[in-house]
Each structure stands twice: as structure tokens, then as C-alpha cells.
Design an enzyme around this catalytic site. Structure first.
Site, short mmCIF file in Angstrom:
data_model
loop_
_atom_site.label_atom_id
_atom_site.label_comp_id
_atom_site.label_asym_id
_atom_site.label_seq_id
_atom_site.Cartn_x
_atom_site.Cartn_y
_atom_site.Cartn_z
N SER A 1 0.79 -1.23 0.00
CA SER A 1 0.00 0.00 0.00
C SER A 1 0.83 1.28 0.00
O SER A 1 0.33 2.31 -0.41
CB SER A 1 -0.95 -0.01 1.19
OG SER A 1 -0.21 -0.05 2.39
N HIS B 1 -6.24 -3.85 -1.28
CA HIS B 1 -6.02 -2.76 -2.25
C HIS B 1 -6.18 -3.25 -3.69
O HIS B 1 -5.59 -2.68 -4.61
CB HIS B 1 -4.64 -2.14 -2.07
CG HIS B 1 -4.56 -1.15 -0.94
ND1 HIS B 1 -5.11 0.11 -1.00
CD2 HIS B 1 -4.02 -1.26 0.29
CE1 HIS B 1 -4.89 0.74 0.13
NE2 HIS B 1 -4.23 -0.06 0.94
N LYS C 1 -12.67 -0.31 1.09
CA LYS C 1 -11.91 0.43 0.08
C LYS C 1 -12.75 0.50 -1.21
O LYS C 1 -13.76 1.19 -1.22
CB LYS C 1 -10.53 -0.20 -0.09
CG LYS C 1 -9.66 0.05 1.17
CD LYS C 1 -8.26 -0.48 1.09
CE LYS C 1 -7.46 0.00 2.31
NZ LYS C 1 -6.96 -1.06 3.17
C1 LIG Z 1 -6.89 -1.48 4.59
C2 LIG Z 1 -6.26 -2.79 4.79
C3 LIG Z 1 -6.66 -3.65 5.82
C4 LIG Z 1 -7.68 -3.24 6.85
O1 LIG Z 1 -8.96 -3.28 6.32
P1 LIG Z 1 -10.18 -2.79 7.26
O2 LIG Z 1 -11.35 -3.47 6.68
O3 LIG Z 1 -10.21 -1.31 7.16
O4 LIG Z 1 -9.87 -3.25 8.63
C5 LIG Z 1 -6.06 -4.90 5.92
N1 LIG Z 1 -5.11 -5.28 5.05
C6 LIG Z 1 -4.68 -4.47 4.06
C7 LIG Z 1 -3.61 -4.94 3.13
C8 LIG Z 1 -5.23 -3.20 3.91
O5 LIG Z 1 -4.79 -2.40 2.95
#
Ligand SMILES: *Cc1c(COP(=O)(O)O)cnc(C)c1O
Length: 397
Positions: free
Chosen positions: A184, A212, A243
Site C-alpha cells: 500500500s 487494495h 476500500k
Molecule cells: C486497509 C487494509 C486492511 C484493513 O482493512 P479494514 O477493513 O479497514 O480493517 C487490511 N489489510 C490491508 C492490506 C489493507 O490495505
């Protein structure tokens, strides 16, 4: 009560401030979108820092689907799944998601953080080993900490190191390789074809966190296994609804039927935390249907990404190359990254600066993220602002 502990905590806070690491929240008064209205700020800001890849966070079809869910299934569940917190729509979403990513089954969690927090402890014990990319998300690191398996780490996307770690854990009963599908901070992809090949040679399993990527990466938008053509060679995936899939909240694990069945029996964040709210479930279902029905948002996102990457590079900025809508603009220096972000804000562009310890020392950056919701005009305005501020700060000539 003595003030000793409060004094201690205040000194910790002061230290965070001195290091310039204190994170300020900026309240928005608008929905999440391509541009947003920030509190105490006159002009709208072009938003280049949301994970709103497909622009679904305030999409009319998702809002309508959330309303329908609210009307038909109520506001909240007031229960965990196994007591009285499972509705037909929860099962429908799990089925839909599993089909979308071509896995046996899926299990919902309140967040992907919870999904990653619960999965390792259930599937692995002290006979086993988990081999984790060094840039994996914090929730994977914490999830691994909660399980008793031996922990090994390999350098980011370094296949020689991965193989060395697979060999080092050769005596383990089961070995699980775990990686983010997309890293990320860099917007780079895990080398899934080689990871799968090494795992097959060494009889290990592969888990990918596609937070992502789910919804927009790959031909069908089904994530990095779809993009790399390794569907069927990845045994477990996790991901988020927070996301691209509307951005509300919720996460999931997908995998073989037996894994999912055992997670329903034993995953602690699943057993001991409330069920996903009905309106989120119906809107997330609508998001997946939208993605299945049309590739237009994916294409718009890809066009915006290549346009922005090309123009910002041509303007003279140093960008980590790639194809993902995460476009990191490197400053190296942490103070410069902060200045770039705050000056851009004064020029109507909302971005965030990242520096140590979130990224390595000397690798500070402003991370921009593209969305299908951005218009060409908004991107041009943003690129223009970057050029002006970049010159002002001596980053480009
Ligand atoms: C954003 C993200 C998470 C967390 O996701 P949430 O649903 O907001 O808890 C976990 N792993 C990765 C790789 C992320 O980018």
C-alpha cells in the site's frame, strides 16, 4: 488517583509531537468523493488520498441499495452471527463473494483487520510455520502474533529470500506464505506467479490480502489472483469492503470449505464481535453486482491512473513506477513531504505525507490515489497544482 500515569502518557504524546509524527484528523463536512469539503476550509478540495478507487463511496446505486437494506432488514443486528445475527443477506453476500473470487466459500468479519486477526490462530499451531512479506499490513503482523506457529519473514517481494525461508521451515507440518496482493505504500504488486510456484515446489500454502485490489484489479476486478492468472493456486484470500467495494466497513476471508467452516467455529473476532449491519451488506452486494455487470468504472480508473502517472512524471516528479492507482510521489525528506502536502492543500488538492516509521527513513513521500470518480479536469487541476508547488519548493525545475 495519582497523576503519575496521566503524566507519563502526556510525556509520550509530547514525544510524538516533537518527532513530528502526531497525526491530526481533518473533519470533512461532505460525503467521501472525488472532491470533498473540509471543516473550516473555504474551497472544496480535490481528493487524492481516499481508497475510493471506483468512486462507489457515494455512488447513487449503493446508497439506494443501503436504503433498501435498511428498510427490509433493519438498522442493526445486536448479535454475533451464531446467536441470532445471521440474515439471508449475510449468506447471500458470502456466496456472491466466494463466486466472485472463485473460492469455495467466504466468511464475513467486521473489518479486514479482524479477518486477518482471526485467521492464523485458527488454522495454524506450533507445528506450523508462517512466512510473511516484510511489507505486509499491520493486521497480518498482529494476526500472526496471535498464533503459535513459527514466524519467518522475507524481504519485500524477494523470491530468493522467500525460498530460503521456505527451506528454513522445511520441518514444519504446514507452511503458509502470506502476502499483501498490493503493497500500500508503494503501489506495487506481489509477485504472485513466482510465489505460487515456490509454494508448489515446497508444498506450502499461499494467502493473499487483496484489500487494495478487490473490485478493480484484474480482468474481472476480482483482485491480484485474477490479474496474474493464478486463481486456483492461491488457497486463502482476505480483503476489505472498506476500500473499492463502497468503502463502508467489513472484511472477509475466502478459502477451501473446511477452512471457512472451522473459522466459523473458532475465529475469535467472528465469534465475539457483532454482525455486519444489513445496509452495509446490501450495498456491498450491489457493489459486486455493479462490478460484474460493467467494466466501465475499472476502465475509467485505469485511464485516470495512466494519465496521472504520465503527467506527474513528465512534470519532473520522481514516482515509484507501476500501474496501480496508488501513485507515490517521492520527496525523500520527511519535512519536504509535509511541506508539499500542506502547500498542495492551499492550492486545492488534498493529499497525505508519509514518513518514517510508516515508510523507511529517507523514503518520505506524498501518496496519491486515483479514483474512477475523478474527472480529467480535476486531474489536470491537481497536476497543475503539483507543478506550481513543486517549483516553489525546488523539487522540479
Ligand atoms: C486497509 C487494509 C486492511 C484493513 O482493512 P479494514 O477493513 O479497514 O480493517 C487490511 N489489510 C490491508 C492490506 C489493507 O490495505
Amino acid at each position: 488517583m495519582s497523576n503519575k500515569m496521566i503524566n507519563h502518557v502526556e510525556s509520550v504524546l509530547a514525544e510524538i509531537r516533537e518527532q513530528g509524527l502526531y497525526k491530526q484528523e481533518r473533519p470533512l463536512e461532505s460525503p467521501q468523493d472525488a472532491s470533498v469539503h473540509a471543516q473550516n476550509w473555504d474551497d472544496d478540495l480535490i481528493n487524492l488520498c481516499a481508497n475510493n478507487y471506483l468512486g462507489l463511496a457515494s455512488h447513487p446505486e449503493l446508497i439506494a441499495a443501503a436504503h433498501r437494506g435498511l428498510d427490509s432488514h433493519g438498522f442493526g443486528m445486536a448479535s454475533v452471527r451464531f446467536i441470532c445475527g445471521t440474515q439471508d443477506i449475510h449468506k447471500t453476500l458470502e456466496r456472491k463473494l466466494a463466486e466472485f473470487v472463485k473460492m469455495d466459500d467466504a466468511i464475513l468479519f467486521s473489518s479486514c483487520f479482524d479477518a486477518n486477526g482471526g485467521v492464523f490462530e485458527v488454522l495454524l499451531d506450533d507445528n506450523d510455520a508462517v512466512i510473511s512479506d516484510s511489507l505486509n499490513h499491520a493486521s497480518i503482523i498482529d494476526g500472526i502474533r496471535l498464533c503459535k506457529a513459527r514466524r519467518l519473514r522475507y524481504a519485500n517481494n524477494d523470491m530468493d529470500d522467500l525460498e530460503a525461508q521456505l527451506r528454513a521451515a522445511a520441518d514444519a507440518r504446514f507452511r503458509l506464505v502470506v502476502t499483501d496482493g498490493v503493497f500500500s505504500m508503494d503501489g506495487t504488486f506481489a509477485n504472485l506467479p513466482e510465489i505460487c510456484e515456490l509454494a508448489e515446489i515446497h508444498d506450502a500454502l499461499v494467502m493473499v490480502d487483496d484489500s487494495h485490489a478487490i473490485g478493480f484489479v484484474g480482468e474481472r476486478g476480482a483482485g491480484t489472483p485474477d490479474m496474474h492468472g493464478v486463481e486456483g493456486r492461491v488457497q486463502i484470500t482476505s480483503g476489505t469492503f472498506g476500500k473499492a467495494l463502497g468503502g463502508a466497513s467489513g472484511g472477509y476471508i475466502t478459502g477451501p470449505q473446511a477452512f471457512i467452516d472451522l473459522l466459523r467455529q473458532r475465529a475469535r473476532p467472528y465469534l465475539f464481535s457483532n454482525s455486519l449491519a444489513p445496509s452495509i451488506v446490501t450495498a456491498t452486494l450491489a457493489a459486486i453486482e455493479l462490478i460484474e455487470q460493467s467494466s466501465s468504472l475499472r476502465h475509467k480508473l485505469a485511464q485516470n491512473t495512466s494519465y496521472f502517472r504520465e503527467r506527474i512524471g513528465a512534470a519532473g516528479f520522481e514516482v515509484i513506477p507501476g500501474e496501480h492507482p496508488i501513485v507515490p510521489i517521492m520527496t525523500g525528506d520527511a519535512v519536504l513531504a509535509q511541506q508539499l502536502a500542506s502547500e498542495l492543500m492551499r492550492h486545492g488538492v488534498y493529499v497525505t505525507a508519509f514518513s518514517f516509521p510508516v515508510v523507511p527513513k529517507g523514503m518520505a513521500r506524498v501518496r496519491t490515489q486515483m479514483s474512477a470518480a475523478h474527472s480529467r479536469e480535476q486531474l489536470d487541476l491537481a497536476i497543475d497544482a503539483f507543478s506550481r508547488v513543486g517549483k516553489q519548493l525546488g523539487m522540479i525545475s
